[in-house]
Design an enzyme around this catalytic site. Structure first.
Site, short mmCIF file in Angstrom:
data_model
loop_
_atom_site.label_atom_id
_atom_site.label_comp_id
_atom_site.label_asym_id
_atom_site.label_seq_id
_atom_site.Cartn_x
_atom_site.Cartn_y
_atom_site.Cartn_z
N GLU A 121 -42.48 30.66 8.35
CA GLU A 121 -41.98 30.38 9.69
C GLU A 121 -40.50 30.04 9.67
O GLU A 121 -39.71 30.54 10.49
CB GLU A 121 -42.77 29.24 10.32
CG GLU A 121 -42.28 28.85 11.72
CD GLU A 121 -43.21 27.91 12.43
OE1 GLU A 121 -44.33 28.34 12.76
OE2 GLU A 121 -42.83 26.75 12.65
N GLN A 125 -4.89 26.81 16.97
CA GLN A 125 -5.77 26.30 15.92
C GLN A 125 -7.06 25.69 16.47
O GLN A 125 -8.11 25.79 15.84
CB GLN A 125 -5.04 25.26 15.07
CG GLN A 125 -4.05 25.87 14.10
CD GLN A 125 -3.48 24.84 13.15
OE1 GLN A 125 -3.60 23.62 13.37
NE2 GLN A 125 -2.85 25.30 12.08
N ARG A 172 -8.41 36.74 25.80
CA ARG A 172 -8.14 35.68 26.77
C ARG A 172 -6.78 35.06 26.50
O ARG A 172 -6.53 34.54 25.41
CB ARG A 172 -9.24 34.62 26.69
CG ARG A 172 -9.00 33.38 27.54
CD ARG A 172 -9.02 33.67 29.01
NE ARG A 172 -9.07 32.44 29.79
CZ ARG A 172 -8.79 32.35 31.08
NH1 ARG A 172 -8.46 33.44 31.75
NH2 ARG A 172 -8.87 31.20 31.71
#
Length: 379
Positions: free
Chosen positions: A242, A279, A268
């Site tokens: 799992e 940064q 952007r």
């Protein structure tokens, strides 16, 4: 570094071809919070549900590593996190223990449906009171002649409202040790099994969740998976699979998220420069990349060791910690990088974040994993 062969790459590409259709309407599906039956039919047609199972049951006969590779590609391409989670639960919660520990009769009865997806599987471990302490479960299975009678209840059952077959763990001995638990197959229409209504959740909303109640639920002794008292062994095997299979899907999601954020950071512009040049943004992307690479390495390295028969108790715990917490931090960073847009539902990033919150909780909480590692340090 694993080098995938041509067959493995072809399987990965095969599932990738289904992902656009699997992702369609994922935002609306999340808002509705219902199991996507139409998408499940696509999952059936894709063949992914048969990956790790023997060909005699309709499976593809693939090993753990190949299964993980294909599931990672599912995570990369399919934007419906709940559907991905339902797939993993179905595969590892029912199919894996049946193939490893089931009798020939149980395999013949259930594995063909698991492989095809005609039968939907779920497993029932957790209880409201016992939580992370699985050995403290209160659901009992009492031997009465040729049958066992289940009494009690289970909580947080992924796929519960839609499942046809459940692997249920119950106490068959009053002691609290590992030999007190047994695993059973319980079919949906068994008298005395009461399936609760769907429970609303924060994320993974298309993976339906419910409670189960056992009111003198009588099942044949032949429904035992493995042997009476071997349930903890079955559960240990299931939890390894799992964690590896569920969280390799998460790394696929992390890969898609990172690529999307890098592209956005280049495009952007704020204060005259792409935001990736700052940064504060670039470092977030670096941390996302490191988290992804580290989680993938631990998951695949652990899978290699597991297939060699080595002790992977610590490896599984560390893998689960890294993958779940890296996915959560990655999802939060993505929302922050996209700013106000990341907060809007239409971008899908806030949905990713809600989905990721579950990771440090299910399959053993982060606290439980840290306790396990601490114990192996002798603490």
């Amino acid at each position: 570094m694993i080098r995938w062969n041509a067959d493995q790459l072809a399987l990965g590409e095969g599932i990738a071809q289904w992902c656009e259709e699997l992702s369609s309407g994922h935002l609306e599906g999340d808002a509705e919070g219902a199991f996507p039956w139409d998408k499940w039919k696509l999952i059936q047609r894709s063949g992914i549900l048969g990956l790790p199972f023997d060909e005699q049951w309709g499976g593809l006969g693939q090993d753990l590593l190949t299964t993980m590779h294909v599931l990672e590609r599912l995570g990369t391409g399919c934007r419906d996190g709940g559907l991905n989670f339902s797939v993993a639960t179905h595969l590892v919660g029912v199919g894996v223990p049946l193939q490893r520990f089931g009798s020939p009769e149980l395999k013949a009865r259930h594995l063909p449906g698991i492989c095809s997806g005609e039968t939907i599987g779920a497993h029932a471990i957790s209880e409201t009171e016992s939580g992370s302490d699985a050995l403290a479960m209160r659901t009992t299975a009492t031997r009465e002649g040729d049958d066992f009678v289940l009494r009690g209840g289970k909580s947080f059952i992924t796929n519960g409202p839609v499942a046809d077959v459940f692997v249920v763990y119950a106490r068959t001995h009053p002691s609290s040790g590992p030999l007190s638990i047994t695993a059973f197959v319980v079919e949906r229409d068994t008298p005395g099994l009461v399936i609760g209504p769907p429970v609303a959740t924060m994320g993974l909303r298309t993976a339906p969740l419910s409670e189960l109640h056992f009111d003198d639920c009588r099942i044949p002794a032949s429904a035992v998976i493995g042997r009476v008292g071997s349930g903890f062994l079955v559960l240990d095997h299931v939890m390894k699979w799992e964690i590896l299979c569920s969280f390799v899907i998460s790394t696929g999601q992390m890969r898609h998220r990172l690529d999307r954020c890098v592209e956005y950071a280049k495009e952007r512009v704020q204060f005259g420069s792409p935001i990736g040049s700052y940064q504060s943004i670039s470092h977030k992307l670096v941390e996302m990349s490191i988290g992804l690479d580290t989680a993938r390495k631990w998951l695949y390295d652990t899978a290699v060791r597991l297939t060699r028969g080595e002790n992977v108790t610590r490896d599984i715990a560390v893998s689960k910690l890294l993958a779940s917490e890296s996915n959560l931090s990655s999802a939060l960073a993505a929302v922050q990088i996209f700013g106000g847009s990341g907060y809007l539902a239409e971008y899908g990033l806030e949905k990713d974040l809600r989905d990721a919150v579950a990771g440090p909780i299910y399959s053993g909480t982060s606290e439980i994993q840290r306790n396990r590692v601490a114990a192996m340090l002798g603490l």
